[in-house]
Every structure is written in structure tokens, then in C-alpha cells.
Design a protein around this motif. Sequence first.
Motif, PDB file in Angstrom:
ATOM      1  N   THR A 192       1.092 -17.730  22.285  1.00  0.00           N
ATOM      2  CA  THR A 192       2.090 -17.344  23.291  1.00  0.00           C
ATOM      3  C   THR A 192       2.385 -15.849  23.312  1.00  0.00           C
ATOM      4  OG1 THR A 192       3.729 -18.019  21.664  1.00  0.00           O
ATOM      5  CG2 THR A 192       3.223 -19.592  23.419  1.00  0.00           C
ATOM      6  N   THR A 193       2.010 -15.123  22.251  1.00  0.00           N
ATOM      7  CA  THR A 193       2.280 -13.675  22.269  1.00  0.00           C
ATOM      8  C   THR A 193       1.308 -12.929  23.176  1.00  0.00           C
ATOM      9  OG1 THR A 193       0.983 -13.460  20.246  1.00  0.00           O
ATOM     10  CG2 THR A 193       3.373 -13.554  19.993  1.00  0.00           C
ATOM     11  N   ASP A 194       0.202 -13.555  23.525  1.00  0.00           N
ATOM     12  CA  ASP A 194      -0.753 -12.951  24.465  1.00  0.00           C
ATOM     13  C   ASP A 194      -0.341 -13.349  25.887  1.00  0.00           C
ATOM     14  OD1 ASP A 194      -2.870 -11.909  25.871  1.00  0.00           O
ATOM     15  OD2 ASP A 194      -4.432 -12.741  24.561  1.00  0.00           O
ATOM     16  N   THR A 195       0.666 -12.666  26.395  1.00  0.00           N
ATOM     17  CA  THR A 195       1.262 -13.061  27.680  1.00  0.00           C
ATOM     18  C   THR A 195       0.275 -12.874  28.835  1.00  0.00           C
ATOM     19  OG1 THR A 195       2.247 -10.867  27.796  1.00  0.00           O
ATOM     20  CG2 THR A 195       3.662 -12.652  27.043  1.00  0.00           C
ATOM     21  N   GLU A 196      -0.565 -11.873  28.716  1.00  0.00           N
ATOM     22  CA  GLU A 196      -1.573 -11.625  29.757  1.00  0.00           C
ATOM     23  C   GLU A 196      -2.516 -12.831  29.866  1.00  0.00           C
ATOM     24  OE1 GLU A 196      -4.918  -8.289  30.191  1.00  0.00           O
ATOM     25  OE2 GLU A 196      -3.077  -7.585  29.220  1.00  0.00           O
ATOM     26  N   TYR A 197      -2.982 -13.316  28.713  1.00  0.00           N
ATOM     27  CA  TYR A 197      -3.857 -14.480  28.703  1.00  0.00           C
ATOM     28  C   TYR A 197      -3.151 -15.723  29.241  1.00  0.00           C
ATOM     29  CZ  TYR A 197      -6.286 -18.629  27.360  1.00  0.00           C
ATOM     30  OH  TYR A 197      -6.860 -19.870  27.426  1.00  0.00           O
ATOM     31  N   GLN A 198      -1.894 -15.909  28.858  1.00  0.00           N
ATOM     32  CA  GLN A 198      -1.168 -17.115  29.300  1.00  0.00           C
ATOM     33  C   GLN A 198      -1.031 -17.162  30.822  1.00  0.00           C
ATOM     34  OE1 GLN A 198      -0.703 -19.683  27.478  1.00  0.00           O
ATOM     35  NE2 GLN A 198      -1.230 -18.710  25.544  1.00  0.00           N
ATOM     36  N   LYS A 199      -0.908 -15.959  31.464  1.00  0.00           N
ATOM     37  CA  LYS A 199      -0.837 -15.900  32.932  1.00  0.00           C
ATOM     38  C   LYS A 199      -2.156 -16.368  33.544  1.00  0.00           C
ATOM     39  CE  LYS A 199       2.324 -12.058  33.236  1.00  0.00           C
ATOM     40  NZ  LYS A 199       2.245 -10.602  33.343  1.00  0.00           N
ATOM     41  N   VAL A 200      -3.250 -15.879  32.991  1.00  0.00           N
ATOM     42  CA  VAL A 200      -4.575 -16.284  33.477  1.00  0.00           C
ATOM     43  C   VAL A 200      -4.757 -17.788  33.280  1.00  0.00           C
ATOM     44  CG1 VAL A 200      -7.066 -16.022  33.139  1.00  0.00           C
ATOM     45  CG2 VAL A 200      -5.572 -14.023  32.983  1.00  0.00           C
TER      46      VAL A 200
ATOM     47  N   GLY B  68      -0.851 -43.691  15.175  1.00  0.00           N
ATOM     48  CA  GLY B  68      -0.383 -44.175  13.876  1.00  0.00           C
ATOM     49  C   GLY B  68      -0.285 -43.118  12.795  1.00  0.00           C
ATOM     50  N   THR B  69      -0.262 -41.833  13.174  1.00  0.00           N
ATOM     51  CA  THR B  69      -0.203 -40.757  12.178  1.00  0.00           C
ATOM     52  C   THR B  69       0.884 -39.740  12.541  1.00  0.00           C
ATOM     53  OG1 THR B  69      -1.649 -39.175  13.302  1.00  0.00           O
ATOM     54  CG2 THR B  69      -2.726 -40.891  11.993  1.00  0.00           C
ATOM     55  N   ASN B  70       1.044 -38.750  11.655  1.00  0.00           N
ATOM     56  CA  ASN B  70       1.940 -37.617  11.934  1.00  0.00           C
ATOM     57  C   ASN B  70       1.106 -36.383  12.305  1.00  0.00           C
ATOM     58  OD1 ASN B  70       0.725 -37.240   9.464  1.00  0.00           O
ATOM     59  ND2 ASN B  70       2.539 -36.364   8.484  1.00  0.00           N
ATOM     60  N   ILE B  71      -0.078 -36.644  12.856  1.00  0.00           N
ATOM     61  CA  ILE B  71      -1.030 -35.561  13.127  1.00  0.00           C
ATOM     62  C   ILE B  71      -1.213 -35.347  14.624  1.00  0.00           C
ATOM     63  CG2 ILE B  71      -3.441 -34.832  12.859  1.00  0.00           C
ATOM     64  CD1 ILE B  71      -3.411 -36.518  10.234  1.00  0.00           C
ATOM     65  N   LEU B  72      -1.187 -34.060  15.033  1.00  0.00           N
ATOM     66  CA  LEU B  72      -1.339 -33.695  16.430  1.00  0.00           C
ATOM     67  C   LEU B  72      -2.620 -32.864  16.585  1.00  0.00           C
ATOM     68  CD1 LEU B  72       0.500 -34.082  18.969  1.00  0.00           C
ATOM     69  CD2 LEU B  72       1.265 -31.728  18.604  1.00  0.00           C
ATOM     70  N   LEU B  73      -3.320 -33.060  17.699  1.00  0.00           N
ATOM     71  CA  LEU B  73      -4.561 -32.320  17.956  1.00  0.00           C
ATOM     72  C   LEU B  73      -4.392 -31.439  19.189  1.00  0.00           C
ATOM     73  CD1 LEU B  73      -7.068 -35.346  17.723  1.00  0.00           C
ATOM     74  CD2 LEU B  73      -6.195 -33.939  15.836  1.00  0.00           C
ATOM     75  N   CYS B  74      -4.894 -30.194  19.117  1.00  0.00           N
ATOM     76  CA  CYS B  74      -4.955 -29.366  20.326  1.00  0.00           C
ATOM     77  C   CYS B  74      -6.065 -28.338  20.138  1.00  0.00           C
ATOM     78  CB  CYS B  74      -3.620 -28.691  20.621  1.00  0.00           C
ATOM     79  SG  CYS B  74      -3.186 -27.366  19.524  1.00  0.00           S
ATOM     80  N   HIS B  75      -6.452 -27.666  21.232  1.00  0.00           N
ATOM     81  CA  HIS B  75      -7.460 -26.620  21.071  1.00  0.00           C
ATOM     82  C   HIS B  75      -6.859 -25.399  20.383  1.00  0.00           C
ATOM     83  CE1 HIS B  75     -10.929 -24.146  21.544  1.00  0.00           C
ATOM     84  NE2 HIS B  75     -10.256 -23.256  22.247  1.00  0.00           N
ATOM     85  N   GLY B  76      -5.712 -24.926  20.913  1.00  0.00           N
ATOM     86  CA  GLY B  76      -5.015 -23.818  20.245  1.00  0.00           C
ATOM     87  C   GLY B  76      -4.657 -22.650  21.149  1.00  0.00           C
ATOM     88  N   ASP B  77      -5.366 -22.490  22.263  1.00  0.00           N
ATOM     89  CA  ASP B  77      -5.104 -21.295  23.092  1.00  0.00           C
ATOM     90  C   ASP B  77      -3.724 -21.332  23.745  1.00  0.00           C
ATOM     91  OD1 ASP B  77      -6.377 -23.429  24.645  1.00  0.00           O
ATOM     92  OD2 ASP B  77      -6.223 -22.059  26.341  1.00  0.00           O
ATOM     93  N   ALA B  78      -3.212 -22.508  24.066  1.00  0.00           N
ATOM     94  CA  ALA B  78      -1.899 -22.598  24.731  1.00  0.00           C
ATOM     95  C   ALA B  78      -0.775 -22.157  23.803  1.00  0.00           C
ATOM     96  CB  ALA B  78      -1.643 -24.034  25.199  1.00  0.00           C
ATOM     97  N   GLU B  79      -1.038 -22.179  22.479  1.00  0.00           N
ATOM     98  CA  GLU B  79      -0.009 -21.796  21.514  1.00  0.00           C
ATOM     99  C   GLU B  79      -0.088 -20.313  21.142  1.00  0.00           C
ATOM    100  OE1 GLU B  79      -1.778 -24.772  21.312  1.00  0.00           O
ATOM    101  OE2 GLU B  79      -0.013 -25.624  22.285  1.00  0.00           O
TER     102      GLU B  79
END
Length: 238
Positions: A119-127, A106-117
Motif C-alpha cells: 500500500t505504500t506504493d500509491t502510484e502502483y495501487q492507482k494503476v 478449516g484453517t487460520n491461514i490466508l492466501l494472496c499474491h501480495g501486490d494489493a498489500e
Amino acid sequence: MKQLFISDLHLKDLNAPITQTFFAFLDQKAAMADELYILGDFFEYWIGDDAISELSDKIAARLKDLKENHKTDLYFMVGNRDFLVGKNYCERAGMQLIEEPYKLPGTNILLCHGDAECTTDTEYQKVRQVLRNPQWQQDFLNKTLEERMIFAEQARAQSKEHQAGYELTDLNDDAINALLEANQTDILIHGHTHKPGIQAVAEQGHKRVTLSDWDHEIWYAEIKDSGPPKLCQFTHIA
Ligand SMILES: [Mn+2]
């Protein structure tokens, strides 16, 4: 209606001051709220729900007490460190396991941890892709507790978050905008970067609310009666 949001406690020791601070937060803040959302990296590491410790037991008991005796509904989302927390543990703690990204009903609010976003840390995203693969997780959980513990110790030692002076990569603006749009939302509440604040996200009318870790000043987010999310400081007076 009061909703609270916390993340990045990195709990690892029952007797550490930070764990006591968390218990104080439950008594002084969460007990008076209707809902508590834990947005990842709640535990410093997690090698499976079957690895029972004094810490995980005590935490589960305290959370369950909050749910049963104070009627606070509890929601848990994993982070990049405790991504193996599963339904079994959440059940023991009276929490509902939620998947990221999670749209607050019922809101316009989204929740996430944050690491998936980040995206410039491509090495981390592979892991990350490897660690979040269900087959990899099943194989890992089939190993002995000793084997899993050795892996966790190595991963922690190698983690950039533990390297002195390392600046954790921030979430990427384009990734945030795309995520908010895909979920028809305008505000992202997240953790991971340990840099609390409320910021506009470039050009889209989008906003991000960043929670703090619990090693320094503690900032949690609060929503009262569907109002805008606010960052509030928690100070533990023993
Ligand atoms: Mn994190």
C-alpha cells in the motif's frame, strides 16, 4: 494430507530451463501431494484465455494430467502480471480459479499474491485499480490479439520489476494485519516480493510466509496434516 504452495514462476518460454524445472516439480513433488496452490505471477504476462500458445497449451496439458492421473487438486490465483487468466484456461488445465484473499478451508491461514498489500506504493495501487476494473478488462479483451500484445510488451518494459536495481516495495504490515483480522486468520502465505522467508508481523501474533520466485533458489511452502506451513527448497536435478 499434503498441501503445496508456489508462486512467481513468471513462465514465458516453453524451452526455458525454468519451465523444465516446473515440470520436474510437478513430477517429483506435486504428484505426491493432495493439493497444489499457485499464488499468482505464474505466467510472465497473459493477454487473454483466447491467446493460445505452445507454452500455455503444454502447461495446461501437464497440469490436467496431474489432476487426472495423480489426483492432485489444483487451485489458481492470479498475480499482478497474469491477472487476466480466466475460468476458461483454468478449466483446460484442470484447475479451480480462486479469488484473493482466499481462506484455506478449516484453517487460520490466508492466501494472496501480495501486490494489493504493497500500500505504500500509491502510484502502483492507482494503476492496479484501473487494471482490475471489470469494465477495463472487458474492453481490453475485446481488442485484437495484436493490440493486446503491444500493450503487454509496453507494460512489461515499464514495469519496475524489470528496472535494474529496483527494490520491489514490500507488503505493508498494517495492510497484512488488517487483512488477516478481517478474515479471522493469523498466517498469510503470499508471493510477489521474491524474498522467501517466514516472519512475524509486528505486534499482532501474526505471521507471513513469503514464497520465492523461480529464478534463483526455489522455495515453496508445504503443509502436512494441518501442521504449520514450512518453507522447503526445491532443487532440480536433471
Ligand atoms: Mn507479482
